[in-house]
Design a protein around this motif. Sequence first.
Motif, PDB file in Angstrom:
ATOM      1  N   GLY A  21       0.785  -1.231   0.000  1.00  0.00           N
ATOM      2  CA  GLY A  21       0.000   0.000   0.000  1.00  0.00           C
ATOM      3  C   GLY A  21       0.815   1.278   0.000  1.00  0.00           C
TER       4      GLY A  21
ATOM      5  N   GLU B 256       0.372   4.339  -4.526  1.00  0.00           N
ATOM      6  CA  GLU B 256      -1.056   4.513  -4.816  1.00  0.00           C
ATOM      7  C   GLU B 256      -1.310   4.498  -6.324  1.00  0.00           C
ATOM      8  OE1 GLU B 256      -3.541   5.055  -2.500  1.00  0.00           O
ATOM      9  OE2 GLU B 256      -2.102   4.752  -0.887  1.00  0.00           O
TER      10      GLU B 256
ATOM     11  N   THR C  90      -2.564  -1.997  -5.505  1.00  0.00           N
ATOM     12  CA  THR C  90      -2.381  -1.338  -4.214  1.00  0.00           C
ATOM     13  C   THR C  90      -3.190  -2.025  -3.130  1.00  0.00           C
ATOM     14  OG1 THR C  90      -1.985   0.756  -5.328  1.00  0.00           O
ATOM     15  CG2 THR C  90      -2.569   0.876  -3.014  1.00  0.00           C
ATOM     16  N   ASP C  91      -2.537  -2.298  -2.010  1.00  0.00           N
ATOM     17  CA  ASP C  91      -3.154  -2.927  -0.837  1.00  0.00           C
ATOM     18  C   ASP C  91      -3.719  -4.323  -1.108  1.00  0.00           C
ATOM     19  OD1 ASP C  91      -2.656  -1.309   1.334  1.00  0.00           O
ATOM     20  OD2 ASP C  91      -4.402  -0.038   0.970  1.00  0.00           O
TER      21      ASP C  91
ATOM     22  N   ARG D 108      -2.862  -8.189  -0.856  1.00  0.00           N
ATOM     23  CA  ARG D 108      -1.920  -9.065  -0.146  1.00  0.00           C
ATOM     24  C   ARG D 108      -1.148  -9.984  -1.094  1.00  0.00           C
ATOM     25  NH1 ARG D 108      -4.200 -11.762   4.879  1.00  0.00           N
ATOM     26  NH2 ARG D 108      -3.602  -9.749   5.743  1.00  0.00           N
TER      27      ARG D 108
END
Length: 64
Positions: free
Chosen positions: A26, A29, A34-35, A37
């Motif tokens: 994360g 951006e 993004t973000d 796992r």
Amino acid sequence: MKGWLPLTFGLLAVVGGAVWTVQGLGYVEGSVMTDQRIWAVLGPAVVLIGLVALWFGLRARRRR
């Protein structure tokens, strides 16, 4: 020029894996990665593969 292919592949894998890792965590951006796992897990694996390729490439160049 012996060993240039593993060196090139290894360098690209290390850089790409590092980018995947920071995107998955994360810190970068603006991407669908993004973000997520999965990218935080796959990134270090790709970095390790790249480091192994770099090691083989350096060994091939030293054997000349």
